[in-house]
Write an enzyme that holds these catalytic residues in place. Structure first.
Site, PDB file in Angstrom:
ATOM      1  N   ASP A  44       0.837  -1.206   0.000  1.00  0.00           N
ATOM      2  CA  ASP A  44       0.000   0.000   0.000  1.00  0.00           C
ATOM      3  C   ASP A  44       0.867   1.249   0.000  1.00  0.00           C
ATOM      4  O   ASP A  44       1.665   1.466   0.914  1.00  0.00           O
ATOM      5  CB  ASP A  44      -0.898   0.011   1.245  1.00  0.00           C
ATOM      6  N   TYR A  49       2.760  10.090  -0.559  1.00  0.00           N
ATOM      7  CA  TYR A  49       3.876   9.579   0.256  1.00  0.00           C
ATOM      8  C   TYR A  49       5.216   9.882  -0.414  1.00  0.00           C
ATOM      9  O   TYR A  49       6.267   9.804   0.226  1.00  0.00           O
ATOM     10  CB  TYR A  49       3.784   8.065   0.480  1.00  0.00           C
ATOM     11  N   LYS A  74      -3.147   5.804  -4.023  1.00  0.00           N
ATOM     12  CA  LYS A  74      -4.230   6.742  -3.693  1.00  0.00           C
ATOM     13  C   LYS A  74      -4.038   8.077  -4.395  1.00  0.00           C
ATOM     14  O   LYS A  74      -2.898   8.499  -4.615  1.00  0.00           O
ATOM     15  CB  LYS A  74      -4.255   7.005  -2.175  1.00  0.00           C
ATOM     16  N   HIS A 107      -7.891   9.434  -1.366  1.00  0.00           N
ATOM     17  CA  HIS A 107      -7.139   9.450  -0.099  1.00  0.00           C
ATOM     18  C   HIS A 107      -7.899  10.145   1.040  1.00  0.00           C
ATOM     19  O   HIS A 107      -7.801   9.741   2.200  1.00  0.00           O
ATOM     20  CB  HIS A 107      -5.790  10.140  -0.329  1.00  0.00           C
TER      21      HIS A 107
HETATM   22  N1  LIG Z   1      -5.246   6.226   4.023  1.00  0.00           N
HETATM   23  C1  LIG Z   1      -4.677   6.950   4.961  1.00  0.00           C
HETATM   24  O1  LIG Z   1      -5.098   8.089   5.245  1.00  0.00           O
HETATM   25  C2  LIG Z   1      -3.502   6.376   5.719  1.00  0.00           C
HETATM   26  C3  LIG Z   1      -2.981   7.073   6.824  1.00  0.00           C
HETATM   27  C4  LIG Z   1      -1.880   6.505   7.500  1.00  0.00           C
HETATM   28  C5  LIG Z   1      -1.358   5.301   7.079  1.00  0.00           C
HETATM   29  N2  LIG Z   1      -1.877   4.652   5.981  1.00  0.00           N
HETATM   30  C6  LIG Z   1      -1.328   3.354   5.510  1.00  0.00           C
HETATM   31  O2  LIG Z   1      -1.294   2.439   6.593  1.00  0.00           O
HETATM   32  C7  LIG Z   1       0.040   1.941   6.773  1.00  0.00           C
HETATM   33  C8  LIG Z   1       0.315   1.612   8.230  1.00  0.00           C
HETATM   34  O3  LIG Z   1       0.070   2.721   9.071  1.00  0.00           O
HETATM   35  P1  LIG Z   1       1.228   3.574   9.759  1.00  0.00           P
HETATM   36  O4  LIG Z   1       2.500   3.355   9.043  1.00  0.00           O
HETATM   37  O5  LIG Z   1       0.734   4.965   9.860  1.00  0.00           O
HETATM   38  O6  LIG Z   1       1.304   3.013  11.253  1.00  0.00           O
HETATM   39  P2  LIG Z   1       1.464   1.578  11.969  1.00  0.00           P
HETATM   40  O7  LIG Z   1       1.656   0.502  10.960  1.00  0.00           O
HETATM   41  O8  LIG Z   1       0.355   1.463  12.948  1.00  0.00           O
HETATM   42  O9  LIG Z   1       2.769   1.779  12.838  1.00  0.00           O
HETATM   43  C9  LIG Z   1       4.019   1.948  12.279  1.00  0.00           C
HETATM   44  C10 LIG Z   1       5.001   2.140  13.436  1.00  0.00           C
HETATM   45  O10 LIG Z   1       5.105   0.947  14.205  1.00  0.00           O
HETATM   46  C11 LIG Z   1       6.477   0.518  14.310  1.00  0.00           C
HETATM   47  N3  LIG Z   1       6.448  -0.959  14.266  1.00  0.00           N
HETATM   48  C12 LIG Z   1       6.042  -1.748  13.246  1.00  0.00           C
HETATM   49  N4  LIG Z   1       6.076  -3.043  13.575  1.00  0.00           N
HETATM   50  C13 LIG Z   1       6.534  -3.096  14.845  1.00  0.00           C
HETATM   51  C14 LIG Z   1       6.778  -4.168  15.746  1.00  0.00           C
HETATM   52  N5  LIG Z   1       6.535  -5.444  15.400  1.00  0.00           N
HETATM   53  N6  LIG Z   1       7.239  -3.858  16.987  1.00  0.00           N
HETATM   54  C15 LIG Z   1       7.475  -2.574  17.356  1.00  0.00           C
HETATM   55  N7  LIG Z   1       7.262  -1.502  16.529  1.00  0.00           N
HETATM   56  C16 LIG Z   1       6.782  -1.769  15.294  1.00  0.00           C
HETATM   57  C17 LIG Z   1       7.166   1.135  13.124  1.00  0.00           C
HETATM   58  O11 LIG Z   1       8.530   1.382  13.423  1.00  0.00           O
HETATM   59  P3  LIG Z   1       9.739   0.908  12.469  1.00  0.00           P
HETATM   60  O12 LIG Z   1       9.380   1.273  11.048  1.00  0.00           O
HETATM   61  O13 LIG Z   1      10.895   1.688  13.012  1.00  0.00           O
HETATM   62  O14 LIG Z   1       9.853  -0.577  12.681  1.00  0.00           O
HETATM   63  C18 LIG Z   1       6.398   2.460  12.971  1.00  0.00           C
HETATM   64  O15 LIG Z   1       6.921   3.428  13.855  1.00  0.00           O
HETATM   65  C19 LIG Z   1       0.895   3.088   6.213  1.00  0.00           C
HETATM   66  O16 LIG Z   1       2.222   2.716   5.983  1.00  0.00           O
HETATM   67  C20 LIG Z   1       0.098   3.457   4.984  1.00  0.00           C
HETATM   68  O17 LIG Z   1       0.330   2.533   3.936  1.00  0.00           O
HETATM   69  C21 LIG Z   1      -2.943   5.188   5.302  1.00  0.00           C
END
Ligand SMILES: NC(=O)c1ccc[n+]([C@@H]2O[C@H](COP(=O)([O-])OP(=O)(O)OC[C@H]3O[C@@H](n4cnc5c(N)ncnc54)[C@H](OP(=O)(O)O)[C@@H]3O)[C@@H](O)[C@H]2O)c1
Length: 283
Positions: A44, A49, A74, A107
């Site tokens: 995704d 981004y 998106k 988005h």
């Molecule tokens: N549509 C939208 O508006 C929207 C908004 C936000 C996000 N998204 C999508 O959703 C995806 C995921 O959301 P997100 O990146 O915001 O947040 P998330 O996946 O909830 O959290 C990511 C964070 O968690 C840490 N992490 C990951 N796995 C871990 C583990 N096993 N143990 C400890 N820490 C861990 C990562 O650190 P490290 O990288 O340092 O490991 C990073 O700081 C995004 O990448 C994007 O594709 C979409």
């Protein structure tokens, strides 16, 4: 790998990999490569981004056939509207080195998303996109979009994690068979998710981490999840959720963690609406 069948008959992996906030493009390319080598088959990204091209390079390098990877991107607010969405879509395809998308999403529920939906509907009917959907659409805008067009969104990608379970929104989406896709499945670490006592106590019983418990909970709720990590060990850890099953009591304990509101993005608040109006497009 568990698949989720969308309301148009297309299947997509329930667990994928997200690349938000991986601004270092070499790191993004390596992380996506690591994810594909680990076995993830859903990636995704988003125009805003600024890393679609890095994702495209990783897919090309991986040796995994394009048709085996479910690629999602998106269109950002400033590119809403019919013409701009058509142009943004072409740029996204070029960045990703592909001639079709598996999933294309609006988005944010801002801008001329009606024009975007017309463009996306055309591209979908022409076979350039396998499924189309939205992100961050709350009930009023979601139903309004459904009422105004004859192609139903297949997915609504929303902030969804143990502390914001979006039950009422998901109940509404279920009436239209719109699949929930959880962004920030770990709440980006808020509320100390990675050391949370309830998630930790559950995980300890299965030899799993709070992150794995969270992803397993989403799996058992049939919610698509796209965790992000740039660390190989965590990329692997987050994929290893097939070999245990949460009990009814575990699921109930996690259900009780819901605060009833998002922790990261409440698109309908005055502050967020104003911020989204003025946010810069980074593509
Ligand atoms: N549509 C939208 O508006 C929207 C908004 C936000 C996000 N998204 C999508 O959703 C995806 C995921 O959301 P997100 O990146 O915001 O947040 P998330 O996946 O909830 O959290 C990511 C964070 O968690 C840490 N992490 C990951 N796995 C871990 C583990 N096993 N143990 C400890 N820490 C861990 C990562 O650190 P490290 O990288 O340092 O490991 C990073 O700081 C995004 O990448 C994007 O594709 C979409």
């Amino acid at each position: 790998m568990k698949q989720i069948q969308l309301n148009n008959g297309v299947s997509m992996p329930q667990l994928g990999y997200g690349v938000f906030q991986i601004d270092d493009l070499a790191q993004c390319e390596q992380a996506v490569l690591d994810a594909l080598q680990t076995g993830y088959r859903l990636i995704d990204t988003a125009a805003t981004y600024g890393n679609e091209a890095a994702v495209g390079r990783a897919i090309a390098k991986s040796g995994v056939p394009r048709q085996d990877i479910f690629v999602s991107s998106k269109v950002w607010i400033q590119d809403t509207g019919y013409e701009k969405t058509m142009a943004s879509f072409q740029k996204t395809l070029a960045n990703l080195q592909t001639d079709y998308l598996d999933l294309y999403l609006i988005h944010m529920p801002y801008g001329d998303y009606y024009g975007s939906w017309r463009a996306m509907t055309e591209l979908y009917r022409a076979g350039r996109i396998r499924a189309i959907g939205v992100c961050n659409f709350l009930p009023d805008r979601l139903v309004d979009l459904i009422q105004s067009f004859d192609v139903m969104p297949a997915v609504n990608q929303i902030e969804l994690h143990p502390f914001s379970q979006r039950r009422a929104l998901r109940d509404l989406m279920a009436k239209y068979r719109i699949a929930p896709m959880a962004w920030a499945p770990f709440a980006e670490g808020r509320n100390d998710l990675f050391t949370h006592p309830v998630l930790k106590a559950i995980g300890d019983r299965y030899g799993k981490t709070p992150a794995q418990v969270t992803l397993r909970w989403l799996r058992q709720r049939n919610i698509i999840a796209i965790p992000k990590s740039v660390h190989l060990a965590r990329i692997r850890q987050n994929f290893a959720v097939d070999d245990f099953t949460l009990s009814g009591a575990d699921m109930a304990a996690i259900a009780a963690l819901d605060t009833g509101h998002p922790l990261i993005l409440a698109v309908d608040t005055c502050e967020e609406a104003y911020r989204l109006h003025h946010i810069t497009f980074v593509q």
